[in-house]
Write a protein that holds these residues in place. Sequence first.
Motif, PDB file in Angstrom:
ATOM      1  N   GLY A 163       0.861  -1.252   0.118  1.00 11.94           N
ATOM      2  CA  GLY A 163      -0.239  -0.080  -0.122  1.00 11.94           C
ATOM      3  C   GLY A 163       0.779   1.150   0.002  1.00 11.94           C
ATOM      4  O   GLY A 163       2.206   0.909  -0.189  1.00 11.94           O
ATOM      5  N   ASN A 164       0.113   2.396   0.210  1.00 13.27           N
ATOM      6  CA  ASN A 164       0.934   3.652   0.144  1.00 13.27           C
ATOM      7  C   ASN A 164       0.921   4.621   1.592  1.00 13.27           C
ATOM      8  O   ASN A 164       1.066   5.490   1.536  1.00 13.27           O
ATOM      9  N   ALA A 165       0.846   3.544   2.540  1.00 17.73           N
ATOM     10  CA  ALA A 165       1.011   4.047   3.855  1.00 17.73           C
ATOM     11  C   ALA A 165       2.209   5.021   4.227  1.00 17.73           C
ATOM     12  O   ALA A 165       2.247   6.143   4.783  1.00 17.73           O
ATOM     13  N   ILE A 170       5.304   9.948   5.182  1.00 18.78           N
ATOM     14  CA  ILE A 170       6.288  10.804   4.889  1.00 18.78           C
ATOM     15  C   ILE A 170       6.147  12.119   4.314  1.00 18.78           C
ATOM     16  O   ILE A 170       6.965  13.160   4.479  1.00 18.78           O
ATOM     17  N   ALA A 171       5.113  12.136   3.725  1.00 19.27           N
ATOM     18  CA  ALA A 171       4.608  13.503   2.755  1.00 19.27           C
ATOM     19  C   ALA A 171       4.662  14.535   3.667  1.00 19.27           C
ATOM     20  O   ALA A 171       3.958  14.655   4.746  1.00 19.27           O
ATOM     21  N   ALA A 176      12.898  16.383   6.758  1.00 25.61           N
ATOM     22  CA  ALA A 176      13.404  15.880   8.072  1.00 25.61           C
ATOM     23  C   ALA A 176      13.457  14.263   8.146  1.00 25.61           C
ATOM     24  O   ALA A 176      14.388  13.839   8.765  1.00 25.61           O
ATOM     25  N   TYR A 177      12.868  13.773   7.339  1.00 30.33           N
ATOM     26  CA  TYR A 177      12.790  12.578   7.216  1.00 30.33           C
ATOM     27  C   TYR A 177      13.959  11.965   6.593  1.00 30.33           C
ATOM     28  O   TYR A 177      14.842  10.796   7.143  1.00 30.33           O
ATOM     29  N   MET A 210       9.544   9.321  -4.310  1.00 26.52           N
ATOM     30  CA  MET A 210       9.438   8.564  -3.147  1.00 26.52           C
ATOM     31  C   MET A 210       8.930   7.163  -3.350  1.00 26.52           C
ATOM     32  O   MET A 210       9.235   6.093  -2.733  1.00 26.52           O
ATOM     33  N   ARG A 211       7.666   7.294  -4.221  1.00 21.44           N
ATOM     34  CA  ARG A 211       7.134   5.832  -4.315  1.00 21.44           C
ATOM     35  C   ARG A 211       8.022   4.959  -5.104  1.00 21.44           C
ATOM     36  O   ARG A 211       8.210   3.973  -4.616  1.00 21.44           O
ATOM     37  N   ALA A 212       8.857   5.471  -6.110  1.00 25.29           N
ATOM     38  CA  ALA A 212       9.848   4.396  -6.882  1.00 25.29           C
ATOM     39  C   ALA A 212      11.049   4.159  -5.822  1.00 25.29           C
ATOM     40  O   ALA A 212      11.393   3.024  -5.598  1.00 25.29           O
ATOM     41  N   GLY A 213      11.202   4.968  -4.734  1.00 29.10           N
ATOM     42  CA  GLY A 213      12.536   4.604  -3.760  1.00 29.10           C
ATOM     43  C   GLY A 213      11.817   3.352  -2.773  1.00 29.10           C
ATOM     44  O   GLY A 213      12.419   2.494  -2.466  1.00 29.10           O
TER      45      GLY A 213
END
Length: 298
Positions: A163-165, A170-171, A176-177, A210-213
């Motif tokens: 999923g995309n939790a 992180i969004a 900072a993350y 970010m999704r790809a990472g």
Amino acid sequence: MALRHNMFDHDGVRTHYVTAGATPGEGGKDRTIVLVHGWPQTWREFRLIMEPLQADGWFVVAPDVRGAGGSSKPEGGYDKQTMARDLKALLDHLGVKNPVTLFGHDLGMLVTYAYATLFPSEVERLVVSEAPIPGTQAYESVLATTTFSQDPLWHFHFHGAPGNAAEQLIAGSEFAYIRSFYVKLSANPDAIPIEEAEHYVADYTAPGAMRAGLELFRAFEQDARDNQRILSEQGKLKMPVLAIGGTASFFLPVAEDMLSEVAENVTVRPIEYSGHWISEEQPEQVVQQLREFTGGGA
């Protein structure tokens, strides 16, 4: 040092890559070293070692892997065998004929390991650093740690969740993350200064990045199956393998046992006064270990 930035298109994926030194056929020694970055970084993690390697006579190739930096961010293909084939296509495009030396750091290590299993005759030496290999007993042992404060790889569980939790959480806090990894996993928090962190964060906040990472982590189960299958079919790697890791990181205590599961000729060397980000924390030591392993400089 003249760094050359280029793009290469293959099977619908555009790869951004950076090179230094004489390309094959230009009169150099025709020896190639390929540097493959991890997460959350790009080719830039090797910026401090590319010049000395080029000065030693290497043709240096440092791509942004699929999904990172200037490369395209497709929906799939983040299993490490597919990413190794991306690398193979790039080296063929560059006209590299002789067996190469591969140096993979963090999740880039998983790509170079996959390359060595798929194309063993095309790899003269393999250098690996700072990641567990899915499908090994060592990987299972490291990830079995469930105490948050003692688990250096807690983010493997978070990033690998379906999923995309992870993206949603992180969004809005990307800087900072991401920077927290550079600080917490280093022996010298200043080794990746704010301006360099900003480069990386800009790349990982690009659309789809970010999704790809995170897809790199979500592919670990497939990677484990692929690694176990090819080990069963082909046996252990035969080329010399060097493992280097920071003395303040998790990697060195597990490196020899883990690599002995998959390779016959393994050497493990420490990078002193370093955490996870060895090529930025201690670039001189990294270059020296590469020189010793590959037979010296120019």
